[in-house]
Design an enzyme around this catalytic site. Structure first.
Site, PDB file in Angstrom:
ATOM      1  N   ASP A 114       0.826  -1.296   0.058  1.00 47.96           N
ATOM      2  CA  ASP A 114       0.035   0.006   0.027  1.00 47.96           C
ATOM      3  C   ASP A 114       0.742   1.373  -0.005  1.00 47.96           C
ATOM      4  O   ASP A 114       1.907   1.206   0.464  1.00 47.96           O
ATOM      5  CB  ASP A 114      -1.075   0.001   1.260  1.00 47.96           C
ATOM      6  CG  ASP A 114      -0.157  -0.116   2.728  1.00 47.96           C
ATOM      7  OD1 ASP A 114       0.940  -0.710   2.548  1.00 47.96           O
ATOM      8  OD2 ASP A 114      -0.429   0.648   3.454  1.00 47.96           O
ATOM      9  N   GLU A 115       0.046   2.347  -0.450  1.00 48.47           N
ATOM     10  CA  GLU A 115       0.850   3.620  -0.194  1.00 48.47           C
ATOM     11  C   GLU A 115       2.412   3.795  -0.770  1.00 48.47           C
ATOM     12  O   GLU A 115       3.126   4.337   0.010  1.00 48.47           O
ATOM     13  CB  GLU A 115       0.647   4.234   1.115  1.00 48.47           C
ATOM     14  CG  GLU A 115      -0.835   4.242   1.561  1.00 48.47           C
ATOM     15  CD  GLU A 115      -1.129   4.767   2.993  1.00 48.47           C
ATOM     16  OE1 GLU A 115      -2.129   5.428   3.175  1.00 48.47           O
ATOM     17  OE2 GLU A 115      -0.470   4.439   3.797  1.00 48.47           O
TER      18      GLU A 115
END
Ligand code: NAG
Length: 528
Positions: free
Chosen positions: A342-343
């Site tokens: 993620d991210e």
């Protein structure tokens, strides 16, 4: 075949032996209690009440099938919990004593009219309770139901000894989803083995079957890797807010895995990659992508996200990951390994896709399937890799097109770190406020319109720990919302209803208090 025949004969003999003693039983007129008015959470598939009761008392014995793996442990767990709950000693598997007049049978059977491996059938009659399940996992789910049916107070007028009257009837039950998880971020703040065990124990009471541990992040690396000791020496030594952090030794992790397995809960480890890796790069600077957008590693005790990245073009990064994933895979029986994903704002998209594909191959080499946060579905990955939705639904559609299954953890519905309301002292708000009713009142089967139920493995409630640093705070954000999630994962939609749920939830207040759970006293629940 022969084995089954012998088992049937043995069971038959046991039943005959017990019926022979029938005349010694006291005749008890149970007060009219109604199994239909129960407070079971998650709501069972089918409940058929009859007009009697089972008197749990000091002459009760649990008889489990010793020959089938795990059944005896289920019986022992039940006895332990009965002792804890009402301070009554119930022996397990003893040869029948004269004083034993009431039996709880926990049996293995292959012929349940239900399909899930966690299915069970519970018959409560006035002289016995019979729990049938295909395997120990089903039996374990069944005893949670039974625990919830034991009243707090005994009735001391029915017989010479105190009796806890369980309403009679039949319960047929199985989960709607095979994956019912909770996640704990132990990286932003470290939680001790005992704290994690208590959370697992509570999750078991509500029939969860997966526990995802977010073991690494920018602020901390929490699992011992023997070939790379600085990960915990340096990377494990702090946390959000500047506390001293901590980490699990491999022995600690194995102990947690075993503790969860005794409760038929599978632990899924996560190493978040290639972003959220400041703690790792701080421990071993060669991992850090010094030529890109990533910030130079330093001890991070803040709550920012998205600034770290591994140097995904270096082969040494992959040999490092081969060691890390290999060591964890060796002590983690789950078929899944969570790679985060993620991210990754500090990794270019091209680099990210290349990285995910290479890491997937490493995970598979170690015999596991990948789970990743929704961003991973941009890469060309195997349909065996599982996609965990937290934010971008369009990624989930790509994943399903690719043949992957989905775990639903939508931030605005399921993030346990979101505040209940504006006055909640702990938690964040980026995905919105999540009061107890909105956490409960939605349908995972239709959350993404375009998906079929078969595309969805199940649901998982993540608890990120930027704003919580101890068990009381963890419990405050998790309870009672996580109890609602247990029902979203287990119960079929047509059995779920907010009004009915709140009435049942009130019945769990005494359990939460007995277990000293620091739950949030939502005004929307008519607590006593
Ligand atoms: C997201 C981050 C997570 C953070 C959380 C807080 C995911 C998959 N990523 O920004 O690192 O702790 O929200 O709610 O949730």
């Amino acid at each position: 075949m022969k084995n089954n025949f012998l088992k049937t004969v043995a069971l038959f003999l046991v039943i005959i032996a017990f019926s022979a003693c029938e005349e010694k039983k006291e005749i008890i007129n149970y007060p009219q209690t109604d199994l239909a008015i129960n407070t079971i959470i998650p709501k069972p598939l089918k409940v058929i009440p009859t007009n009697s009761g089972f008197g749990l008392d000091s002459s009760t014995v649990i008889y489990t099938n010793q020959t089938v793996k795990g059944f005896e442990n289920v019986g022992k767990y039940l006895a332990e919990k009965i002792k804890h709950q009402i301070n009554l000693d119930v022996p397990v598997n003893t040869s029948r004593e004269e004083s034993a007049t009431r039996m709880i049978f926990i049996n293995q059977t292959d012929s349940l009219p239900l399909t899930s491996p966690e299915a069970y059938e519970l018959y409560i009659k006035n002289d016995s309770i019979i729990l049938n399940a295909k395997n120990a996992a089903g039996a374990f789910r069944g005893i949670q139901t039974l625990r919830q049916l034991i009243p707090e107070k005994s009735n001391d007028t029915l017989s010479s000894k105190p009796m806890w009257v369980i309403p009679s009837g039949k319960i047929l039950d199985e989960p709607n989803f095979s994956y019912r998880g909770a996640m704990l971020d132990v990286a932003r703040h470290f939680f001790t083995v005992d704290e994690v065990k208590k959370y697992i124990d509570l999750l078991a009471y509500y029939k969860f079957n997966k526990f995802h541990m977010h073991l690494t992040d920018d602020q901390g690396w929490r699992i011992e890797i023997k070939s790379w000791p600085k990960l915990t020496e340096i990377g494990g030594a702090s946390e959000v807010g500047g506390g001293e952090g901590g980490f699990y030794t491999q022995e600690d992790f194995k102990a947690l895995v075993a503790y969860a397995a005794d409760r038929h809960i599978e632990i899924i480890p996560e190493v978040d990659l290639p972003g959220h890796t400041n703690a790792a790069s701080l421990s071993y600077p060669f991992l850090h992508d010094a030529n890109g957008r990533a910030k130079t590693p330093r001890v991070r005790t803040d709550m920012l996200v998205g600034y770290s990245s591994f140097d995904v073009r270096k082969d040494t990064v992959y040999s490092f990951l081969d060691d890390v994933i290999g060591e964890i895979a060796a002590i983690s029986p789950s078929k899944y390994f969570h790679i985060g994903g993620d991210e990754t704002f500090a990794t270019t998209k091209k680099d990210y896709l290349y990285f995910v594909e290479r890491v997937e191959a490493i995970v598979e080499k170690h015999g596991k399937n990948v789970i990743g946060w929704n961003e991973i579905s941009q890469a060309n990955i195997s349909p065996n890799s599982v996609h965990q939705l937290w934010k971008e639904v369009h990624h989930s559609l790509e994943a399903v097109k690719n043949g992957s299954k989905i775990i639903l953890s939508p931030g605005k519905k399921m993030y346990l770190d979101m505040k209940y309301d504006n006055d909640t002292k702990l938690g964040l708000t980026w995905a919105g406020l999540i009061p107890v009713d909105s956490a409960y009142q939605w349908n995972p089967e239709t959350y993404i319109e375009e998906l079929d139920k078969d595309d969805i493995l199940g649901i998982e409630a993540p608890l990120w720990s930027e704003t919580i640093s101890n068990l009381e705070e963890l419990e405050y954000l998790a309870f009672p919302r996580v109890i609602g999630y247990s029902e979203l994962g287990w119960s079929v939609q047509k059995n779920r209803n907010w009004e009915d749920y709140t009435k049942r939830l009130v019945g769990h207040q005494s359990f939460l208090e007995k277990e000293k759970v620091n739950y949030y006293p939502s005004a929307k629940i008519p607590w006593n």
